[in-house]
Design an enzyme around this catalytic site. Sequence first.
Site, PDB file in Angstrom:
ATOM      1  CE  LYS A 164      -5.001  -0.976   1.591  1.00 42.60           C
ATOM      2  NZ  LYS A 164      -5.859  -1.756   1.942  1.00 42.60           N
ATOM      3  CE  LYS A 212       1.833   1.789   4.768  1.00 46.66           C
ATOM      4  NZ  LYS A 212       1.063   0.965   3.928  1.00 46.66           N
ATOM      5  CB  SER A 261      -0.845   0.060   1.202  1.00 43.18           C
ATOM      6  OG  SER A 261      -1.788  -1.038   1.375  1.00 43.18           O
TER       7      SER A 261
HETATM    8  P1  NDP Z   1       4.157  -6.555   7.991  1.00 37.36           P
HETATM    9  O1  NDP Z   1       4.833  -5.748   8.763  1.00 37.36           O
HETATM   10  O2  NDP Z   1       3.512  -7.726   8.452  1.00 37.36           O
HETATM   11  O3  NDP Z   1       5.532  -7.217   6.949  1.00 37.36           O
HETATM   12  C1  NDP Z   1       6.372  -6.561   6.355  1.00 37.36           C
HETATM   13  C2  NDP Z   1       7.206  -7.507   5.382  1.00 37.36           C
HETATM   14  O4  NDP Z   1       8.052  -6.388   4.627  1.00 37.36           O
HETATM   15  C3  NDP Z   1       8.071  -8.243   5.924  1.00 37.36           C
HETATM   16  O5  NDP Z   1       8.153  -9.447   5.130  1.00 37.36           O
HETATM   17  C4  NDP Z   1       9.344  -7.541   6.179  1.00 37.36           C
HETATM   18  O6  NDP Z   1      10.579  -8.628   6.404  1.00 37.36           O
HETATM   19  C5  NDP Z   1       9.362  -6.777   4.874  1.00 37.36           C
HETATM   20  N1  NDP Z   1      10.130  -5.592   5.097  1.00 37.36           N
HETATM   21  C6  NDP Z   1       9.982  -4.561   6.198  1.00 37.36           C
HETATM   22  N2  NDP Z   1      10.760  -3.720   5.660  1.00 37.36           N
HETATM   23  C7  NDP Z   1      11.711  -4.013   4.757  1.00 37.36           C
HETATM   24  C8  NDP Z   1      12.784  -3.519   3.907  1.00 37.36           C
HETATM   25  N3  NDP Z   1      13.314  -2.238   4.399  1.00 37.36           N
HETATM   26  N4  NDP Z   1      13.299  -4.187   3.025  1.00 37.36           N
HETATM   27  C9  NDP Z   1      12.893  -5.449   2.808  1.00 37.36           C
HETATM   28  N5  NDP Z   1      11.949  -6.177   3.666  1.00 37.36           N
HETATM   29  C10 NDP Z   1      11.292  -5.378   4.103  1.00 37.36           C
HETATM   30  O7  NDP Z   1       3.301  -5.981   6.807  1.00 37.36           O
HETATM   31  P2  NDP Z   1       2.025  -6.411   6.120  1.00 37.36           P
HETATM   32  O8  NDP Z   1       2.401  -7.906   5.396  1.00 37.36           O
HETATM   33  O9  NDP Z   1       0.863  -6.467   7.191  1.00 37.36           O
HETATM   34  O10 NDP Z   1       1.730  -5.444   5.016  1.00 37.36           O
HETATM   35  C11 NDP Z   1       2.478  -5.362   3.844  1.00 37.36           C
HETATM   36  C12 NDP Z   1       1.989  -4.263   2.998  1.00 37.36           C
HETATM   37  O11 NDP Z   1       0.541  -4.614   2.814  1.00 37.36           O
HETATM   38  C13 NDP Z   1       1.659  -2.807   3.833  1.00 37.36           C
HETATM   39  O12 NDP Z   1       1.870  -1.848   2.846  1.00 37.36           O
HETATM   40  C14 NDP Z   1       0.182  -2.903   4.271  1.00 37.36           C
HETATM   41  O13 NDP Z   1      -0.176  -1.333   4.442  1.00 37.36           O
HETATM   42  C15 NDP Z   1      -0.392  -3.684   3.159  1.00 37.36           C
HETATM   43  N6  NDP Z   1      -1.731  -4.194   3.514  1.00 37.36           N
HETATM   44  C16 NDP Z   1      -1.768  -5.300   4.690  1.00 37.36           C
HETATM   45  C17 NDP Z   1      -2.790  -5.771   5.016  1.00 37.36           C
HETATM   46  C18 NDP Z   1      -3.123  -6.651   6.414  1.00 37.36           C
HETATM   47  O14 NDP Z   1      -3.904  -7.109   6.788  1.00 37.36           O
HETATM   48  N7  NDP Z   1      -1.956  -7.032   7.026  1.00 37.36           N
HETATM   49  C19 NDP Z   1      -4.123  -5.384   4.383  1.00 37.36           C
HETATM   50  C20 NDP Z   1      -3.816  -4.729   2.998  1.00 37.36           C
HETATM   51  C21 NDP Z   1      -2.845  -4.289   2.723  1.00 37.36           C
HETATM   52  P3  NDP Z   1      11.064  -9.130   7.832  1.00 37.36           P
HETATM   53  O15 NDP Z   1      10.114 -10.312   7.779  1.00 37.36           O
HETATM   54  O16 NDP Z   1      12.416  -9.340   7.502  1.00 37.36           O
HETATM   55  O17 NDP Z   1      10.437  -8.095   8.822  1.00 37.36           O
END
Ligand code: NDP
Length: 297
Positions: free
Chosen positions: A173, A242, A98
């Site tokens: 979104k 965010k 997002s």
């Molecule tokens: P999480 O915080 O659960 O996961 C984030 C992921 O990104 C992890 O795999 C993390 O790796 C990785 N990550 C974070 N920072 C970095 C970086 N600098 N470089 C590389 N990898 C990185 O987030 P979500 O999965 O919940 O959300 C992901 C996206 O989807 C967001 O934009 C969110 O707004 C959107 N979203 C989420 C929903 C939900 O229900 N959760 C619903 C709809 C949209 P590591 O494992 O190493 O920490």
Amino acid sequence: MPSVAFLGLGAIGRPMAARLAHAPGVTLTVWNRSADKARTFGREHGARVAVTPAEAAAAAEVVITCFPVSADVESLLEGTDGLLAGMKQATTLVDCTSGDPTTSRRIAARLAERGIGFLDAPVSGGTSGAEQGTLTVMVGGEPALLDRVRPALEPFARKIVHCGAVGAGDALKAVNNALLAVHLWSTAEGLAALTKAGVSPAVALDVINASSGRSNASMNLFPDRVLTRAFPRTFRLALLDKDVGIAAGVAREQKVPTPLLQLTADLFRVAHNALGDEVDHVEAVKVVEQWAGREIA
Ligand code: NDP
């Protein structure tokens, strides 16, 4: 069916990638910053595990990213291990983060220099929607590119909507989630006041959900997560903060007066600062409860 790389196995990315892993005909490679999560995923779902973003991208015609913010995607583009070192010409980066429209447009321009396509493709429907393959995907970019990558999105999507040029998916979104934030906060305020006035929140929700004040917050989030005090961690408050910030920024850029969106962005920043990075978005309700001096229960 194109070969797919999925990067970012977080709360929503992991179940999305799992849908791809089990879709007929898909060859899936995964990468995650914390490598143990990728290895576990590879073992559980039979996907190939890449050591670097470049290695993941080199194996795929469609590269899907799902990180917290667009800046995370941008930071993985360059360098010998970066996505650009692996992605071949005429492949496509589909960013399911997002994200924010400005950074997405910058990423698209950088990729275009190499003949690589870009679509911003944030999703809605939550972690349960990802598990069931019923997400809505809102897509910004060239319609012809979307047609080409659609088979790689269908395993986790029930609805795929082309919204406009690059950045349009991100903007839509962000506004959707700003509405979620408004409903969450305003329902909390109303229920806190009613609870103090002696009306049971269960009774209040029963009436509101048969009346014009209902929303997804009142119909699902409050009954399932607040009244039960379960507060499961599915979508971090930090990420909703965010999203509302992005929506408020889009409105400011367009010079549209949006006092309610700007206020909601401030309220969610207050809640995020007070409660920290790891709590769920629904826990923002606890700030309203604290102000009221009473739980909504
Ligand atoms: P999480 O915080 O659960 O996961 C984030 C992921 O990104 C992890 O795999 C993390 O790796 C990785 N990550 C974070 N920072 C970095 C970086 N600098 N470089 C590389 N990898 C990185 O987030 P979500 O999965 O919940 O959300 C992901 C996206 O989807 C967001 O934009 C969110 O707004 C959107 N979203 C989420 C929903 C939900 O229900 N959760 C619903 C709809 C949209 P590591 O494992 O190493 O920490």
